[in-house]
Design a protein around this motif. Structure first.
Motif, PDB file in Angstrom:
ATOM      1  N   GLU A  53     -30.358 -19.913 -47.666  1.00 34.37           N
ATOM      2  CA  GLU A  53     -29.886 -19.500 -46.884  1.00 34.37           C
ATOM      3  C   GLU A  53     -30.629 -18.044 -46.152  1.00 34.37           C
ATOM      4  OE1 GLU A  53     -26.033 -20.100 -46.071  1.00 34.37           O
ATOM      5  OE2 GLU A  53     -25.677 -22.194 -45.673  1.00 34.37           O
ATOM      6  N   SER A  54     -30.542 -17.633 -47.859  1.00 34.30           N
ATOM      7  CA  SER A  54     -31.765 -16.040 -47.341  1.00 34.30           C
ATOM      8  C   SER A  54     -32.919 -16.104 -46.781  1.00 34.30           C
ATOM      9  CB  SER A  54     -31.656 -15.344 -49.246  1.00 34.30           C
ATOM     10  OG  SER A  54     -30.548 -14.972 -49.318  1.00 34.30           O
ATOM     11  N   PRO A  55     -33.074 -14.780 -46.776  1.00 30.82           N
ATOM     12  CA  PRO A  55     -34.558 -14.846 -45.616  1.00 30.82           C
ATOM     13  C   PRO A  55     -35.459 -14.576 -46.424  1.00 30.82           C
ATOM     14  CG  PRO A  55     -32.936 -12.786 -45.030  1.00 30.82           C
ATOM     15  CD  PRO A  55     -32.426 -13.861 -45.657  1.00 30.82           C
ATOM     16  N   SER A  56     -36.360 -15.407 -45.995  1.00 31.67           N
ATOM     17  CA  SER A  56     -37.438 -15.435 -47.495  1.00 31.67           C
ATOM     18  C   SER A  56     -38.925 -14.545 -47.178  1.00 31.67           C
ATOM     19  CB  SER A  56     -38.094 -17.044 -47.516  1.00 31.67           C
ATOM     20  OG  SER A  56     -39.157 -17.215 -46.063  1.00 31.67           O
ATOM     21  N   THR A  57     -39.631 -14.385 -47.898  1.00 35.47           N
ATOM     22  CA  THR A  57     -41.275 -13.388 -47.993  1.00 35.47           C
ATOM     23  C   THR A  57     -41.704 -14.657 -47.794  1.00 35.47           C
ATOM     24  OG1 THR A  57     -41.074 -12.921 -49.691  1.00 35.47           O
ATOM     25  CG2 THR A  57     -39.748 -11.490 -48.107  1.00 35.47           C
ATOM     26  N   PHE A  58     -43.091 -13.916 -47.417  1.00 35.39           N
ATOM     27  CA  PHE A  58     -44.410 -14.440 -47.161  1.00 35.39           C
ATOM     28  C   PHE A  58     -44.997 -14.444 -49.091  1.00 35.39           C
ATOM     29  CE2 PHE A  58     -49.238 -14.118 -48.114  1.00 35.39           C
ATOM     30  CZ  PHE A  58     -49.382 -15.834 -47.143  1.00 35.39           C
ATOM     31  N   ALA A  59     -44.041 -13.822 -50.175  1.00 35.23           N
ATOM     32  CA  ALA A  59     -44.452 -14.086 -51.228  1.00 35.23           C
ATOM     33  C   ALA A  59     -43.621 -15.151 -51.769  1.00 35.23           C
ATOM     34  CB  ALA A  59     -43.659 -12.860 -51.746  1.00 35.23           C
ATOM     35  N   ASP A  60     -42.481 -15.676 -51.293  1.00 34.67           N
ATOM     36  CA  ASP A  60     -41.870 -16.815 -51.862  1.00 34.67           C
ATOM     37  C   ASP A  60     -42.649 -17.677 -51.143  1.00 34.67           C
ATOM     38  OD1 ASP A  60     -39.349 -15.086 -52.907  1.00 34.67           O
ATOM     39  OD2 ASP A  60     -38.753 -14.346 -50.509  1.00 34.67           O
TER      40      ASP A  60
END
Length: 317
Positions: A8-15
């Motif tokens: 549920e946590s926001p992701s980043t491009f690296a994720d």
């Protein structure tokens, strides 16, 4: 294809990059935040991962040829390398989808069949047929001196099919799993941009490697001893006819043209489009029968688009 639990946590491009590598390859990657945004990024950059796979398999193919292995077993090694790099997950998805669609059962029962660990007759036949096509066409392309480029093109095409299969509006066939996380996460404009980049990249790769001809850069001694010489517009020179020629390979009286009569370097972008078209047809069939996409459907699209692109490379290049 593997399934990754959502977060549920926001992701980043690296994720998204980590998810692409971890889901599409055998390499253990430390997982980041996994959500639908990360899934969309992963499916968008999937062609880049495919290009890396194609490059590694191309190196295996080239080294095998340098060591004197003939194109057919060298192609087997290259295709086997791809299966190793992906843990065979895409091939497993292809077999599962074949069993599900071939069963003729309603969507819910077909999905249950696809979840089973065993492989039925439809899956076995489809796997054998697809692998034979991949190995056979790669061998033909290698004999023509364009095997590594054809391999990279096909691998990129297979993963670009994932980008298009996850367009907004394409549903997941069931809740949970990889399909539900990535289905409908890619915007059409992003998919178009990635496709243009792939077409430009394959064109530049072919053109820079071969210029106006498709004379192989591989050493002729690695495969001329087993191919006969024949006359015609495209003259394939055998070992006994090679004196005075350096580099060898396929020589044509129309060096700017491929075997199909079109400029040779056009063949690889055409192969990309052919692979995407075949994947589109399979994806459409799967969505109609199953109600959406699953991880197995996505894996099947990879292998199908790869095989179709290799066939097109042999025909048009």
């Amino acid at each position: 294809m593997s399934e990754t639990p959502p977060s549920e946590s926001p992701s980043t491009f690296a994720d998204g990059i980590r998810l692409a590598v971890g889901t599409l390859s055998v390499f253990p990657v430390r997982p980041g935040v996994v959500d639908r945004r990360a899934g969309g990024i992963a499916m968008t950059v999937a062609p880049i991962v495919g290009g890396l796979f194609g490059a590694v398999a191309g190196v295996v193919l080239t080294l095998a040829l340098w060591l004197g292995v003939t194109p057919l077993p060298a192609s087997v090694l290259a295709v086997g390398t791809l299966a190793l790099l992906t843990r065979g997950l895409h091939l497993d998805g292809l077999a599962d989808l074949a069993d599900g669609l071939g069963s003729g059962k309603p969507a819910e029962q077909a999905l249950d069949i696809m979840k089973r660990s065993d492989i039925g007759p439809f899956g076995v036949v489809t796997l054998v047929f697809t692998l034979l096509i991949q190995v056979g066409t790669l061998s033909e392309a290698t004999t023509a001196g364009v095997g590594p480029i054809a391999l990279v093109t096909a691998c990129v095409t297979g993963r670009l099919a994932l980008t298009w299969a996850c367009l907004a509006g394409i549903p997941s066939a069931r809740p949970g799993g990889l399909g539900s996380m990535v289905a409908g996460t890619v915007r059409r404009g992003v998919a178009l941009v990635m496709t243009v980049l792939v077409l430009a990249g394959t064109t530049a790769l072919a053109f820079s490697s071969h210029g106006d001809t498709f004379t192989s850069w591989l050493p002729i001694s690695s495969f001329t001893t087993f191919v006969p010489a024949y006359a015609g517009d495209g003259i394939l020179l055998g070992h006994d006819m090679m004196s005075g020629f350096e580099g060898g390979g396929i020589l044509s009286t129309s060096p700017a043209l491929g075997g199909s009569g079109i400029p040779a370097w056009w063949g690889f972008p055409v192969a990309v489009l052919v692979g995407l078209l075949v994947a589109w047809a399979l994806r459409r069939r799967a969505v109609r029968r199953l109600g959406g996409v699953t991880g197995d459907v996505l894996g099947a699209l990879v292998e199908t688009a790869t095989a179709a692109a290799l066939v097109a490379c042999v025909i048009v290049a």
